[in-house]
Design a protein around this motif. Structure first.
Motif, PDB file in Angstrom:
ATOM      1  N   GLN A 254       0.822  -1.204   0.000  1.00 28.95           N
ATOM      2  CA  GLN A 254       0.000   0.000   0.000  1.00 28.95           C
ATOM      3  C   GLN A 254       0.862   1.263   0.000  1.00 28.95           C
ATOM      4  N   MET A 257       1.840   1.812  -3.483  1.00 31.48           N
ATOM      5  CA  MET A 257       0.717   2.316  -4.252  1.00 31.48           C
ATOM      6  C   MET A 257       0.505   3.808  -4.014  1.00 31.48           C
ATOM      7  N   ALA A 269      -4.337   6.528  -3.422  1.00 33.69           N
ATOM      8  CA  ALA A 269      -4.305   5.275  -4.176  1.00 33.69           C
ATOM      9  C   ALA A 269      -5.707   4.817  -4.563  1.00 33.69           C
ATOM     10  N   VAL A 273      -6.929   3.969  -8.353  1.00 30.42           N
ATOM     11  CA  VAL A 273      -7.470   2.668  -8.759  1.00 30.42           C
ATOM     12  C   VAL A 273      -8.845   2.843  -9.392  1.00 30.42           C
ATOM     13  N   ASN A 436      -2.205  -3.468  -6.614  1.00 29.66           N
ATOM     14  CA  ASN A 436      -3.488  -3.657  -5.948  1.00 29.66           C
ATOM     15  C   ASN A 436      -3.820  -5.146  -5.835  1.00 29.66           C
ATOM     16  N   ASP A 437      -3.490  -5.889  -6.883  1.00 29.60           N
ATOM     17  CA  ASP A 437      -3.687  -7.336  -6.837  1.00 29.60           C
ATOM     18  C   ASP A 437      -2.762  -7.989  -5.810  1.00 29.60           C
ATOM     19  N   TRP A 440      -4.401  -7.775  -2.540  1.00 24.39           N
ATOM     20  CA  TRP A 440      -5.433  -8.822  -2.504  1.00 24.39           C
ATOM     21  C   TRP A 440      -4.799 -10.169  -2.159  1.00 24.39           C
ATOM     22  N   ALA A 469      -8.150  -4.370  -0.008  1.00 31.17           N
ATOM     23  CA  ALA A 469      -7.955  -4.650  -1.436  1.00 31.17           C
ATOM     24  C   ALA A 469      -8.955  -3.923  -2.315  1.00 31.17           C
ATOM     25  N   ARG A 470      -9.783  -3.056  -1.716  1.00 30.92           N
ATOM     26  CA  ARG A 470     -10.742  -2.244  -2.462  1.00 30.92           C
ATOM     27  C   ARG A 470     -11.657  -3.122  -3.321  1.00 30.92           C
TER      28      ARG A 470
END
Length: 548
Positions: A254, A257, A269, A273, A436-437, A440, A469-470
């Motif tokens: 993060q 990011m 971030a 995204v 971002n992945d 996750w 992980a949004r």
């Protein structure tokens, strides 16, 4: 060596004779018209078979000094032993035949899908095999009713009810469409109707009899996850150490990011995204865009000579058949089996319903290059077809019973960052989505470890994916539902990547700095733990799982 090879060949024949669906998944045609039995005696016989094999191979896997490379026979025994451990764990520790109502539906999918989608045999033979397996399905579901225990985890039963819906569509419209497509309309109607009726009855049994007496807890238990860490992944960390690693990677990624979002001119971030996700293909362009991404990844791998591809291996990027779209809601790679003459892999992309803008947003343009790397080149398609052509039977079968994830998923995840470093995934928005992945995948590590030992309830796991992980809450719920029935698999992406990177560094230090030389040496071992490969290459000690 010859005696170990003979033992492994005999065990492989005995395993596929006891489970014709395993044979089908491996690309063999043994028992193409039958389903395995899950009676008490049949399950006991499969476990006894595996235990006899363990007794035969364990001494060979423990032979020789622990701090030296293994002899050939020792290495082959060590490669095949986890297949047998997996089978025993499945029925004795996880007790899937008693605890997982969806496991019977998984068997049905695995029995029917290859006959519908792959040229395993001439069309007439496939039609006859489908008819036989459809007629056998009601009997298998009766065995399920007899085996399943009251007081199952609620999520297991809910998952199975949902899976029934997809399987009803497959055995109904899917089967009838297949028969019409091979110019035999109506030939499977009777068997199809019997299977659909049995599945509808099983669904009602789960809803009316099993669901009212379910429990909230879905932890596999410390003993199970510890066994997976030691004998499947061959790691020496505790579940708590694994969870702590996941949390630290979440924080580190993060931070990356945030810095990247600032460079991109975004406020934070999350905003970056969201902006990247807003750029997605039109409905009609979805599958063609995935094809272009896969083609570009393959061209880059070949041009830069990053890994040896299997000669003649093929990949088809195609829309998911309609009757499978509720069970493959996004995308999936379906590999050929090691015995299949034609090494044809399918990369299925599931289009959302027309007009579903939110569904299209799940396919941002900036994620497609990374997905193509992960699923195809040089990710899953390359690794799994290489495994299918590995230099020994043990290595070709090493991933049987849904194993080898630490290498398979770790390799695909490693390829994402490796290809970025090589210049393929260099665009800022592409890197943002890769990171971002990674958040996750780090969340998966935490969830896998903490749910297993009972520290994290289901709802908290969903919240973690949404928060960190949004992820859309609906998709997060679906993700966690999948995780809790497959302990050890969710953590394998990030942990496997870590292990592959560590092995790459040691290989470069002691053997060769060539990425291609390392990649080929790694993939020659099939789908086994990187720690086992390190030992086999003389770059690490014997894993504790094989201690005498």
């Amino acid at each position: 060596m010859a005696s170990v090879q003979r033992i492994i060949a005999r065990l492989a024949d005995e395993l596929v004779a006891a489970d014709p669906v395993l044979a089908t998944s491996l690309g063999r045609t043994d028992g193409l018209d039958s389903l395995p039995s899950f009676s008490r005696d049949a399950v006991a016989a499969r476990v006894a078979l595996a235990r006899r094999g363990i007794d035969e191979l364990a001494p060979a896997a423990a032979a020789g000094p622990a701090d030296r490379p293994p002899a050939a026979a020792t290495a082959e025994a060590a490669v095949f032993l986890p297949v047998l451990w997996r089978l025993v764990r499945r029925y004795e520790s996880l007790r899937v035949h008693q605890m997982a109502p969806g496991s019977y539906l998984d068997v049905a999918f695995e029995a029917l899908m290859p006959l519908l989608l792959r040229d395993l045999a001439p069309e007439d033979e496939r039609v006859r095999a489908l008819e036989s397996r459809l007629r056998a399905l009601p009997g298998m579901l009766e065995e399920a009713r007899a085996n399943l225990e009251p007081g199952l985890p609620r999520v297991f039963v809910e998952n199975a009810v949902e899976l029934c819906e997809g399987l009803i569509r497959l055995t109904g419209k899917g089967v009838r469409d297949f028969a019409a497509g091979v110019r035999r309309p109506g030939s499977l109607d009777v068997a199809s109707a019997a299977a659909v009726g049995a599945l509808a009855s099983y669904r009602e049994f789960l809803r009316d009899k099993m669901l009212p007496v379910t429990i909230d807890r879905c932890a596999s238990g410390r003993a199970v996850i510890t066994d997976i860490l030691r004998r499947e992944h061959m790691l020496d960390e505790t579940p708590e150490q694994i969870a702590a690693l996941g949390r630290s990677i979440i924080a580190e990624t993060q931070a990356e990011m945030r810095a990247l979002a600032a460079d991109m001119g975004a406020g934070d971030a999350g905003a970056a995204v969201a902006a990247v996700r807003a750029a997605h293909p039109a409905f009609d362009d979805l599958v063609p865009e995935y094809r272009r991404a896969v083609s570009a990844a393959r061209d880059f791998v070949v041009t830069h000579d990053l890994v040896t591809l299997v000669e003649g291996a093929e990949l088809e990027v195609t829309a998911t058949p309609e009757y499978l779209r509720n069970v493959l809601p996004f995308a999936a790679y379906d590999p050929p089996g090691p015995f299949a003459a034609r090494q044809l892999g399918y990369y299925y992309v599931t289009p959302p319903p027309p007009g579903d803008a939110a569904g299209l947003a799940a396919h941002p343009m900036a994620s497609m290059p990374t997905t193509g790397v992960h699923e195809a080149f040089p990710g899953h398609h390359v690794q799994l077809t290489r495994a299918n052509r590995a230099p020994s039977l043990a290595r070709r079968l090493a991933g049987a019973y849904e194993g080898g994830d630490l290498l398979a998923e770790g390799w695909a995840f490693y390829c994402e960052e490796m290809m970025e470093r090589q210049g393929f995934l260099a665009a800022p928005e592409v890197r943002l989505m890769r990171l971002n992945d990674q958040v996750w995948r780090a969340c998966r590590v935490v969830i896998d470890a903490e749910v297993a030992v009972g520290r994290m309830p289901f709802t908290e796991a969903v919240d973690l994916l949404v928060r960190e992980a949004r992820m859309d809450p609906r998709l997060a719920d679906l993700e966690v539902r999948r995780y809790v029935e497959n302990p050890g698999t969710p953590m394998s992406y990030l942990l496997g990547k870590r292990e592959v990177i560590a092995l790459a560094r040691e290989f470069a230090r002691t053997r060769s700095a060539s990425l291609k030389v390392f990649h080929d040496a790694l993939l020659d071992w099939g789908s086994v733990s990187p720690r086992l490969i390190a030992w086999g290459l003389g770059l690490g000690p014997r894993p504790a799982a094989f201690a005498a």
